[in-house]
Design an enzyme around this catalytic site. Structure first.
Site, short mmCIF file in Angstrom:
data_model
loop_
_atom_site.label_atom_id
_atom_site.label_comp_id
_atom_site.label_asym_id
_atom_site.label_seq_id
_atom_site.Cartn_x
_atom_site.Cartn_y
_atom_site.Cartn_z
N ASP A 55 -54.07 7.63 -28.18
CA ASP A 55 -53.16 7.89 -27.06
C ASP A 55 -53.57 9.12 -26.24
O ASP A 55 -53.42 9.12 -25.02
CB ASP A 55 -51.70 7.98 -27.53
N GLY A 56 -54.10 10.15 -26.90
CA GLY A 56 -54.57 11.32 -26.15
C GLY A 56 -55.69 10.92 -25.20
O GLY A 56 -55.68 11.26 -24.02
N THR B 3 -58.53 4.15 -33.07
CA THR B 3 -57.99 5.19 -33.95
C THR B 3 -57.58 4.54 -35.26
O THR B 3 -56.97 3.47 -35.25
CB THR B 3 -56.79 5.93 -33.32
N ARG C 6 -38.93 2.53 -67.72
CA ARG C 6 -38.93 1.07 -67.84
C ARG C 6 -40.31 0.53 -68.22
O ARG C 6 -40.56 -0.67 -68.13
CB ARG C 6 -38.48 0.45 -66.51
N ASP D 61 -51.31 4.28 -34.45
CA ASP D 61 -50.08 4.87 -33.91
C ASP D 61 -49.81 4.49 -32.46
O ASP D 61 -49.05 5.15 -31.76
CB ASP D 61 -50.13 6.41 -34.05
N GLY E 121 -60.65 11.30 -32.88
CA GLY E 121 -61.29 11.06 -34.19
C GLY E 121 -62.13 9.80 -34.14
O GLY E 121 -61.71 8.80 -33.55
N ASP F 139 -55.37 5.56 -37.09
CA ASP F 139 -53.96 5.83 -37.40
C ASP F 139 -53.01 4.66 -37.10
O ASP F 139 -51.93 4.59 -37.67
CB ASP F 139 -53.48 7.06 -36.60
N ARG G 224 -52.17 10.89 -39.35
CA ARG G 224 -51.52 11.90 -38.49
C ARG G 224 -49.99 11.74 -38.58
O ARG G 224 -49.47 11.88 -39.66
CB ARG G 224 -52.00 11.77 -37.04
N ARG H 209 -62.95 16.61 -29.31
CA ARG H 209 -61.63 16.84 -28.73
C ARG H 209 -61.85 17.91 -27.67
O ARG H 209 -62.36 18.99 -27.96
CB ARG H 209 -60.64 17.26 -29.80
#
Ligand code: ADP
Ligand code: F6P
Length: 353
Positions: free
Chosen positions: A109-110, A131, A218, A135, A11, A133, A177, A78
Site C-alpha cells: 500500500d505504501g 507484499t 486434556r 494487508d 519489503g 503481508d 506487519r 524504502r
C-alpha cells in the site's frame, strides 16, 4: 506509448521477479522498450551517484530465467523522501528524461501511494500487489503471501513434530506487519490450537495461558501458539518484566519488548505442570526469501501481462488484484480505501478448543 518502466518497492516478496519477467515478455511482444528502476523510488529520485545503480535497460532475454528466483532482481528500498511532493516531481521528471511514460510499481500500500503520486504528476502508473503481508483489502491475493505461508507451514510442521516428541508447547512468531493473515492461514493449514493476531485488539495473555493449560490437561501436550508479529502492539496491558521478576523467572530485563521468547517465558511461568517446557521460534526473513509457489508465480505472470496491456491502452492509476479467483483491476484510490479481509470466523474456529 514510448517506453515503460518497472520497479519493486517496500519489503521484497516472492513472485516479484516472476512479475518482472512477465512484464518483460509482454513488453517485448508489443515492441515496447523496458527500463528497470533500481531500489524502489530511490532509483527514481536518482539517489545513487552511479546511473546503473538507479536504472537499467532491460531486455527480455536477460530476464527469462528469473521467474523462480527469490528476492528482487531490481532490488528494493524504502524511500522516505518520496512522500514529499518535491521528490515525486523529481521522480516524474527523471522518467520523462528517460522517455518513459508508463510505470509498473510492484509493492504494497505504501508503494501504491507512491504510484498514485506519480500518476498525479502525469506518469501512467499501474500497481501490482507485492507484499507477503496480504494487508491489501481490495484483493484476495498479493504476490508472496502464499509463498510466505508455505514457509510458515513447513516450519510449524517441523516444530510440531519435535514438540510432540517432547510434550512441549511452542510459540511460533510469523511476519505480517499489522496484518494477521499469515499467522491465521498458517495456523489453519497446520491444525494449530491457538492463534494471536493484531486485528483482535487488547487480547489477553492470561486467556492464552488458560487455554494452553486446558489443552495440556486434556492430553494435548504439544499445543502450538502462532503469533503474528503485529500482535505485540495490540496486546492488552501487561508488564511482563515485573510479572516474571515476581515469579523468580530469569532472562527478562526492564525495557525489553514483548516478543516470542518473552511470551514463552510468561507462558512457562503460568503453566500448571512444572514439567512443561515452553519453547519459542521466530520464523523471520525466511518467509520473504523463498522461491514463489506455483500460485504466486501464476498470478505474477497474469498480473504482469495485464499491467503492460493497461499501459498500452494508456490506462493509468489502477491496481491489479484477484477477486473471486479472477484477476482484475481497479482505481488505486478506491483500492487503498478497502477494508481489511480479516476472517474472524476462521480465527474463532482455530481458537475454539
Ligand atoms: P509497502 O509498499 O510494502 O507497503 P512501505 O509502506 O514501506 O512498503 O512503502 C514503500 C515505499 O513506498 C516507501 O518507502 C516510500 O518510498 C513509498 N511511499 C510510502 N508511502 C507513501 C506516500 N504516502 N506517498 C508517496 N510514497 C510513499
Ligand atoms: O512488509 C513485509 C515485511 O516483511 C513485514 O512482514 C515486516 O514487518 C517488515 O516487512 C520487515 O521489514 P524490514 O525488512 O524493514 O525489516
Amino acid at each position: 506509448m514510448s517506453r515503460i518502466a518497472v520497479l519493486t518497492s517496500g519489503g521484497d516478496s516472492p513472485g516479484m521477479n516472476a512479475a518482472v519477467m512477465s512484464i518483460a515478455r509482454s513488453a517485448a511482444l508489443l515492441d515496447m522498450p523496458l527500463i528497470g528502476i533500481k531500489r524502489g523510488f530511490n532509483g527514481l529520485i536518482g539517489k545513487y551517484p552511479k546511473p546503473e545503480d538507479n536504472f537499467v535497460e532491460l531486455s527480455m532475454d536477460q530476464l527469462l530465467d528469473i521467474a523462480d528466483l527469490p528476492g528482487t532482481y531490481l532490488r528494493t528500498a524504502r524511500c522516505v523522501e518520496f512522500k514529499e511532493l518535491e521528490y515525486q516531481q523529481k521522480g516524474a521528471q527523471f522518467l520523462r528524461e528517460l522517455d518513459v511514460t508508463g510505470l509498473v510499481v510492484i509493492g504494497g500500500d505504501g508503494s501504491f501511494q507512491g504510484a498514485q503520486a506519480l500518476a498525479n504528476q502525469g506518469i501512467a502508473c499501474i500497481g501490482i500487489p507485492g507484499t507477503i503481508d496480504n494487508d491489501l483489502g481490495y484483493t484476495e491475493m498479493s504476490l508472496g503471501f502464499d509463498s510466505a505461508v508455505n514457509v510458515c507451514v513447513d516450519a510449524i510442521r517441523a516444530i510440531r513434530a519435535t514438540s510432540r516428541s517432547h510434550d512441549r508447547p511452542h510459540v511460533v512468531e510469523v511476519m505480517g506487519r499489522n496484518c494477521g493473515d499469515i499467522a491465521l492461514t498458517a495456523a489453519q493449514s497446520t491444525g494449530c490450537e491457538i492463534v494471536v493476531v493484531p486485528e483482535v485488539k487488547g487480547w489477553d495473555i492470561e486467556d492464552v495461558a488458560r487455554r494452553l493449560n486446558s489443552l495440556f490437561d486434556r492430553g494435548n501436550t504439544r499445543a502450538t501458539v502462532v503469533v503474528a508479529e503485529g500482535a505485540w502492539r495490540t496486546m492488552g496491558e501487561f508488564d511482563f518484566h515485573t510479572y516474571l521478576e515476581s515469579q523468580g523467572a530469569k532472562g527478562s530485563f526492564p525495557g525489553q519488548r514483548m516478543d516470542a521468547v518473552n511470551f514463552a517465558r510468561v507462558l512457562q511461568a503460568k503453566v500448571n505442570n512444572p514439567e512443561v517446557q515452553v519453547r519459542a521460534t521466530v520464523v523471520g526473513y525466511t518467509q520473504r526469501g523463498t522461491a514463489p509457489t506455483a500460485r504466486d508465480g501464476a498470478f505474477a505472470f497474469e498480473a504482469g501481462a495485464m499491467a503492460v496491456n493497461l499501459l498500452k491502452h494508456s490506462i493509468s492509476n489502477q491496481v491489479i488484484g484477484v477477486r473471486n479467483g479472477r484477476t482484475f483491476h481497479m482505481p488505486i484510490d478506491t483500492a487503498l480505501k478497502s477494508k481489511s479481509h480479516f476472517n474472524r470466523r476462521m480465527f474463532n474456529m482455530v481458537n475454539a478448543l
